[in-house]
Enzyme design. Structure first.
Site, PDB file in Angstrom:
ATOM      1  CD1 TRP A   1     -10.661  -0.310   4.347  1.00 41.00           C
ATOM      2  CD2 TRP A   1     -10.774   0.468   2.250  1.00 41.00           C
ATOM      3  NE1 TRP A   1     -10.335   1.029   4.369  1.00 41.00           N
ATOM      4  CE2 TRP A   1     -10.396   1.524   3.106  1.00 41.00           C
ATOM      5  CE3 TRP A   1     -10.924   0.723   0.887  1.00 41.00           C
ATOM      6  CZ2 TRP A   1     -10.151   2.819   2.636  1.00 41.00           C
ATOM      7  CZ3 TRP A   1     -10.686   2.010   0.406  1.00 41.00           C
ATOM      8  CH2 TRP A   1     -10.291   3.038   1.276  1.00 41.00           C
TER       9      TRP A   1
ATOM     10  CD  GLU B   1      -7.802  -3.469   4.027  1.00 38.29           C
ATOM     11  OE1 GLU B   1      -8.483  -3.706   3.009  1.00 38.29           O
ATOM     12  OE2 GLU B   1      -6.658  -2.989   3.976  1.00 38.29           O
TER      13      GLU B   1
ATOM     14  CE  LYS C   1      -6.706   3.978   5.440  1.00 40.74           C
ATOM     15  NZ  LYS C   1      -6.755   4.219   4.019  1.00 40.74           N
TER      16      LYS C   1
ATOM     17  CG  ASP D   1      -3.145  -2.459   4.597  1.00 38.72           C
ATOM     18  OD1 ASP D   1      -2.045  -1.942   4.887  1.00 38.72           O
ATOM     19  OD2 ASP D   1      -3.644  -2.356   3.460  1.00 38.72           O
TER      20      ASP D   1
ATOM     21  CG  HIS E   1      -4.825  -0.135   7.092  1.00 37.44           C
ATOM     22  ND1 HIS E   1      -6.014  -0.594   6.590  1.00 37.44           N
ATOM     23  CD2 HIS E   1      -4.213   0.495   6.053  1.00 37.44           C
ATOM     24  CE1 HIS E   1      -6.125  -0.268   5.313  1.00 37.44           C
ATOM     25  NE2 HIS E   1      -5.032   0.388   4.973  1.00 37.44           N
TER      26      HIS E   1
ATOM     27  CG  HIS F   1      -4.587  -5.937   2.209  1.00 37.32           C
ATOM     28  ND1 HIS F   1      -5.493  -4.953   1.917  1.00 37.32           N
ATOM     29  CD2 HIS F   1      -5.045  -7.053   1.586  1.00 37.32           C
ATOM     30  CE1 HIS F   1      -6.454  -5.449   1.156  1.00 37.32           C
ATOM     31  NE2 HIS F   1      -6.211  -6.721   0.948  1.00 37.32           N
TER      32      HIS F   1
ATOM     33  CG  ASP G   1      -2.414   3.099   4.495  1.00 38.12           C
ATOM     34  OD1 ASP G   1      -1.643   2.156   4.272  1.00 38.12           O
ATOM     35  OD2 ASP G   1      -3.604   3.118   4.129  1.00 38.12           O
TER      36      ASP G   1
ATOM     37  CG  ASP H   1      -0.943   1.664   0.291  1.00 37.19           C
ATOM     38  OD1 ASP H   1      -0.950   0.492   0.670  1.00 37.19           O
ATOM     39  OD2 ASP H   1      -1.852   2.464   0.584  1.00 37.19           O
TER      40      ASP H   1
ATOM     41  CG  ASP I   1      -3.561  -2.594  -0.343  1.00 35.93           C
ATOM     42  OD1 ASP I   1      -3.481  -2.025  -1.448  1.00 35.93           O
ATOM     43  OD2 ASP I   1      -4.342  -2.225   0.556  1.00 35.93           O
TER      44      ASP I   1
END
Ligand code: RNT
Ligand code: ZN
Length: 428
Positions: A194, A235, A237, A269, A272, A296, A304, A306, A336
């Protein structure tokens, strides 16, 4: 440190499990088969939850690349030993055998640091020893194309050839470390690339950086590694903080790249995409054509962000897709997220257990009945079955799984985390 409230045992009993299993079996669900699949499905735990994606290259490194861990809860791991000590507790509180996902910035240089383009398997030897001693299922790996003086204006897509070459060397070195992990651990390592490259404001030329990234990736993946030990992933995004207008490695870019190559897994992810997009819906499309998928699992809140994974509807939908499509065998499941606002060990454990619970719920769907209702075009019955599923007793089955794997059922894990906070984290 924390305003400590006491934790009462909430574990549901074995009798409750027997009654729950009977309820599922009435709907044609094989509970034991579900528990066996759950036990055989490792989750790759992201090492970076323990120290807010800091790594150990230097003390108090600044996180860059458009990602952010917000919060300053006390007790964060500041050394490799502290991170490992924390991870020991995390794995102890998780039912089943799991993996560890390392980033390059977590190297153990033992006093002889090298720059990222020169990392070698030897810099991760102590992690392999550690993972083997704990009989982890395996190790996964990531080049760290952020938090570095040369990453400020881009990495693999940078206009300056010298800077691109540095990051190509870093990613190539990371793949060799990943392959080494796979060989040593006896299970296939996924090495995921990534990069944060993008731009805050509207660029004029969107094509040239993507052409440079494609060319750089060809160099990164030039060395053929043993597919038995190693799988590459890329990955995508949508945007990052400070890169709101353009991301070089977008969804279309990497999906196209992975499909063109045919030997690279695509990484989805959950944070994303646009907030109303469903990651779950993408799985059966990607796996029509891509050889393998890396997940992820994350929880974006408005962006994003997380946040810690929970067993919410979007997460459940992801695991439902893996089970319904029979995709578990072609999917590597990683987590993630990085939350620094609560006890970091609790964040790890709650999020991983939530992912496992979401998988269990998916495995316990009355799949045969749902499939036949759909085949017969009986959409009212299908809807009724979905609704019935939501009220089925998942909790007692989950607790039974925890008991069988000698891990605390119910809220028992929080009591252990609170003790550790008092005895260890509060003294850091
Ligand atoms: C960033 C990506 C990436 C990182 C980790 C640290 O948006 O999700 O996977 O979170 O590699
Ligand atoms: Zn990610």
């Amino acid at each position: 440190m924390s305003k400590s409230s006491s934790v009462k045992s909430s574990a549901r009993s074995s009798q409750a499990f027997a009654a729950a299993a009977a309820a599922y079996e009435t709907l044609g669900v094989d509970v034991e088969a579900a528990l066996a699949t759950l036990a055989a499905t490792p989750i790759s735990l992201h090492c970076w939850q323990g120290d807010d994606v800091g790594g150990f290259e230097k003390a108090d490194a600044t996180l860059t690349g458009g990602i952010q861990a917000t919060g300053n809860y006390p007790g964060k791991a500041r050394t490799i030993d502290q991170l490992r000590q924390d991870l020991d507790l995390v794995y102890k509180l998780l039912p089943g055998r799991h993996r560890l996902n390392l980033h390059a910035i977590y190297a153990d240089f033992a006093g002889k640091p090298v720059d990222r383009d020169a990392i070698e398997p030897k810099h991760f030897a102590s992690w392999v020893d550690w993972a083997q001693a704990r009989k982890l299922h395996g190790l996964d790996f990531n080049p760290s194309n952020f938090s570095h003086p040369l990453s400020a204006e881009g990495t693999l897509s940078h206009p300056d050839k010298k800077i691109r070459e540095f990051w190509i060397a870093h990613c190539a070195a990371s793949r060799r470390i990943g392959a080494h992990f796979g060989k040593k651990m006896g299970t296939r390592t996924v090495t995921n690339v990534w990069i944060p490259d993008g731009s805050k404001d509207t660029p004029f030329d969107r094509a040239a950086p993507r052409a440079r990234l494609a060319a750089s990736l060809e160099k990164v993946f030039a060395e053929k590694l043993n597919a038995k030990h190693h799988l590459d992933a890329v990955e995508s995004k949508l945007f990052g903080i400070g890169a709101e207008s353009y991301t070089v490695g977008s969804h279309e870019f990497y999906l196209g790249y992975a499909l063109k190559r045919g030997d690279v897994a695509y990484c989805l992810d959950a944070g994303h995409f646009h907030p109303t997009e469903s990651l779950a819906d993408k799985i059966s499309s990607v796996l029509q054509f891509a050889p393998a998928l890396l997940l992820h699992v994350s929880r974006g809140v408005r962006w994003d962000s997380d946040h810690v994974v929970t067993c919410d509807d979007p997460t459940r939908a992801i695991f439902e897709e893996l089970v319904r499509g029979d995709f578990l065998g072609r999917t590597a499941i990683g987590l993630d997220y990085f939350d620094a606002s609560i006890n970091r060990i609790a964040a790890w454990v709650i999020g991983t257990r939530a992912a496992q619970k979401a998988l269990l719920a998916a495995l316990l769907e009355p799949a045969a009945l749902l499939r036949s209702a759909e085949e017969y075009g009986d959409h009212a019955l299908r809807l009724a079955l979905f609704e019935e599923s939501r009220a089925l007793p998942l909790g007692p089955v989950w607790d039974e799984f925890c008991r069988r794997h000698n891990t605390p059922a119910g809220l028992g894990y929080m009591a252990e985390i609170k003790t550790y906070e008092t005895q260890v984290l509060s003294k850091r």
